[in-house]
Structure formats: C-alpha cells, structure tokens
Write an enzyme that holds these catalytic residues in place. Structure first.
Site, PDB file in Angstrom:
ATOM      1  CB  SER A   1      -0.888  -0.049   1.211  1.00  0.00           C
ATOM      2  OG  SER A   1      -1.929   0.961   1.095  1.00  0.00           O
TER       3      SER A   1
ATOM      4  CG  HIS B   1      -5.400  -1.375  -1.263  1.00  0.00           C
ATOM      5  ND1 HIS B   1      -5.069  -2.535  -0.660  1.00  0.00           N
ATOM      6  CD2 HIS B   1      -4.778  -0.111  -0.444  1.00  0.00           C
ATOM      7  CE1 HIS B   1      -4.161  -2.452   0.374  1.00  0.00           C
ATOM      8  NE2 HIS B   1      -4.081  -1.140   0.554  1.00  0.00           N
TER       9      HIS B   1
END
Length: 243
Positions: A134, A170
C-alpha cells in the site's frame, strides 16, 4: 548477498492472520526474500512502520511474524527519534526492506527530514530489495492515489520516483481507486500507472516491470496508459505464489 540488479516488489498484500500469531507473512514477503538471492543464512529483513507512526503493537507483531518465518527482522523506527545509531549502514546490511502501509504522505515527509529518500535510493542501487504494501508500494513510484489527506481519495505526485510510473493499490477492493487512476492518467496528473489487486505484487528489475505475482487466486495486475484524452487499461495475469 544482494539482488543482482536494483529490484522492487510493490504490493497490495503480504500479511495475513497467523495460526498462532496475530500476523504471519504471506507469499509476497517470502518472494521479496527470494528476489534478494539470499541463501545459507537467515534472511535479514528490515521492517519500516513510518506510515503508521511506528505503532509499537504492530512492530511487535512483525517481530513475531519474522521469528516464525525464520528471518532476522530489524525494525527501523523514526518516532520519537531514529532507533539506530547508523541508519544507512544498517539499511545497506539488509536483504529486504519491507515498508508497512498507512499514510504515504506522512511517510514521505518524515523520510525526507531524516534523509531516508537518499538512503533507500542507495540501497536500491546496491541490490537491497525494496518492497512493501500500500503506502509501502506507492512510495517507490512517482505517485498514486491515497487517502492520506482524508476519506476522499486524492492524487499524490511527489513520491520517491525510483520507478517512473504511477501506482494504484487495492485496485479491486476500494471502489474509488480505479476511476480516479483513469482520470489522473487521462489528464496527465499521473504517468503510465501500474496497479495491483489485493494480494498481488509487481516485480521490477531496474525500472522495468518484469512480472506480476499473486498470493491470492483470481487476482490481477493492470497497466493504465494515456491514449489521447482518455486512459486505457491492460490486465496482466499474475504468476501464483501460493504457500
């Protein structure tokens, strides 16, 4: 032992609940170690939790995950001060740097105050595998989409730029990511952008994307490029890393 050339594994995964621990390392973390080429000793992995403010409880969980995986895990903490006397020397001794998710905007600001932007570039050039999830993925690129500034996703364009692309993380689980990436690529805010579903990692040798890998079945990676005034998306099928 270090990788034979500058190597980055940028991911939207790597952690899962352990059988007897709160956190265990998935296939992506193990693949980062494999990319380093280390053999004949315990892999040296540095955990960097800047993006979550060096949260002590998660550092403890990562220590335990490292023990179970058979790694020598060293945390790099910057709050309230660096926990290492020789930050650069310790970074350069590692096989893998694993950067935790959280606030990529805060991570970049703190790293720059402490000169970590230059340290990690030198480590990358020396063959230490740079990796993370991330925020720990976006940081290596020119930028990406982030909720660092609030619940509404916004562009970030001042990341380290070791890789000359944007990065979308994501991609399959946060509904706002894909349309924002397309808009930012179409209007030129982001360059060609490489995106990963949850559980997927992108492998770079030098600055070339050489492979996508996944620890979760059925997931994808994507390259979003500008075409005229719009964006076009190409899916890349990742190689499975199931463990």
């Amino acid at each position: 032992m270090t990788a034979s050339e500058p190597t980055i594994l940028a991911t939207s995964g790597g952690h899962r609940a352990g059988g007897r621990t709160m956190v265990s390392f998935g296939g992506l973390v193990h693949h980062a170690v494999e990319l380093s080429g280390v053999h004949g000793r315990r892999p040296r992995v540095m955990y960097v939790g800047t993006a979550i403010g060096d949260a002590e409880h998660f550092t403890a969980r990562m220590h335990e995950a490292g023990r179970v995986a058979g790694f020598d895990l060293t945390p790099l903490q910057l709050f309230p001060m660096p926990n290492l006397d020789d930050v650069e020397g310790t970074v350069l001794e590692q096989d893998v740097i694993w950067v935790m998710g959280g606030s990529v905007a805060n991570l970049l600001a703190v790293w720059r105050v402490h000169g970590l932007d230059d340290v990690f570039r030198r480590a990358w050039e020396a063959g230490v595998v740079l990796s993370g999830v991330s925020a720990g993925s976006i940081c290596w690129f020119r930028g990406g989409t982030t909720d660092s500034f609030g619940p509404e996703l916004r562009p970030l364009t001042n990341a380290l730029g070791l890789l000359p692309y944007g990065n979308g993380v994501h991609y399959d689980t946060d509904a706002g990511r894909r349309p924002l990436v397309h808009r930012l690529v179409a209007d030129g805010t982001l360059p060609e952008t490489h995106c990963s579903d949850d559980g997927v990692g992108l492998v770079y040798r030098g600055t070339k994307l050489v492979e996508a890998v996944t620890e979760v079945p059925g997931k994808g990676a994507y390259v979003v490029a500008r075409q005229g005034d719009s964006a076009v998306e190409e899916r890349i099928e990742p190689r499975p890393l199931f463990r």
